[in-house]
Motif scaffolding. Structure first.
Motif, PDB file in Angstrom:
ATOM      1  N   TYR A 109      14.248  25.748  -0.281  1.00 22.57           N
ATOM      2  CA  TYR A 109      13.004  26.480  -0.516  1.00 22.57           C
ATOM      3  C   TYR A 109      12.874  26.776  -2.003  1.00 22.57           C
ATOM      4  O   TYR A 109      13.838  27.203  -2.645  1.00 22.57           O
ATOM      5  N   ARG A 113       8.050  29.792  -3.143  1.00 21.62           N
ATOM      6  CA  ARG A 113       7.850  29.892  -1.694  1.00 21.62           C
ATOM      7  C   ARG A 113       8.617  31.081  -1.108  1.00 21.62           C
ATOM      8  O   ARG A 113       8.138  31.772  -0.216  1.00 21.62           O
ATOM      9  N   CYS A 156      12.710  33.775   4.353  1.00 20.67           N
ATOM     10  CA  CYS A 156      11.739  32.692   4.178  1.00 20.67           C
ATOM     11  C   CYS A 156      11.956  31.626   5.241  1.00 20.67           C
ATOM     12  O   CYS A 156      10.997  31.144   5.855  1.00 20.67           O
ATOM     13  N   HIS A 157      13.200  31.262   5.491  1.00 22.24           N
ATOM     14  CA  HIS A 157      13.494  30.243   6.503  1.00 22.24           C
ATOM     15  C   HIS A 157      13.073  30.739   7.890  1.00 22.24           C
ATOM     16  O   HIS A 157      12.469  29.987   8.658  1.00 22.24           O
ATOM     17  N   GLN A 160       9.357  30.529   8.145  1.00 26.66           N
ATOM     18  CA  GLN A 160       8.907  29.141   8.207  1.00 26.66           C
ATOM     19  C   GLN A 160       8.860  28.661   9.648  1.00 26.66           C
ATOM     20  O   GLN A 160       7.919  28.022  10.071  1.00 26.66           O
TER      21      GLN A 160
END
Length: 165
Positions: A109, A113, A156-157, A160
């Motif tokens: 990432y 982001r 973030c993951h 996602q």
């Protein structure tokens, strides 16, 4: 993509040649839960190759101890100093190889982001990321900048895969 399973443990990594941040979270039916975070600090007196091994060993130890299912790693940003960017790339490589050697899938990432995912703004300052990580995970205190960045990568993951379900 089918999204995350009902519960999954994610290792976030913010690579650095001097300080590598790590953070482990668990996602359970869309809820984020803090597991651990910290830093791997390399000895600046050691040759660079030895410091890369320290990063590898440190990430390996975190994986062995906390058993994440997947790793999310912050990508190398475009640095003004090519030598710094190269060292950062090497540090990132040591962390990625440690994850891969432990059978983890690795997802990359960009810094923009990651900041967008936790702070809603791709140009967020470090202290904004720290604050939002604290809020999102319900922590009583802010983690160090490097650990907060690693937790942000893990968040973030998780985001996602929630979005892509």
């Amino acid at each position: 993509m089918t999204g995350l399973p009902a519960m999954e443990r994610i290792l976030g990594i913010d690579p650095g040649s001097r300080i590598t941040g790590y953070g482990v979270i668990e996602v359970d039916r869309g809820q984020l839960r803090f597991i651990t975070c910290g830093t791997i600090v390399t000895d600046r007196k050691h040759p660079f190759a030895h410091r890369l091994n320290e990063i590898f060993d440190g990430v390996n130890e975190v994986i062995q101890l906390h058993q994440p299912a997947v790793a999310a790693v912050e990508d190398v940003f475009l640095a003004t100093n090519p030598r710094s960017a190269l060292k950062l790339g090497h540090a990132r490589g040591a962390a990625v190889v440690a994850a891969m050697q432990n059978g983890l899938a690795v997802h990359d990432y960009s810094p923009r982001r990651v900041k967008q995912a936790v702070a809603g703004y791709g140009q967020a300052e470090k202290n904004q990321v720290q604050h939002m990580v604290r809020v999102l995970l319900g922590l009583s205190a802010s983690p160090s900048v490097d650990a907060a960045d690693a937790l942000a990568v893990a968040i973030c993951h998780a985001n996602q895969f929630r979005v892509t379900k």
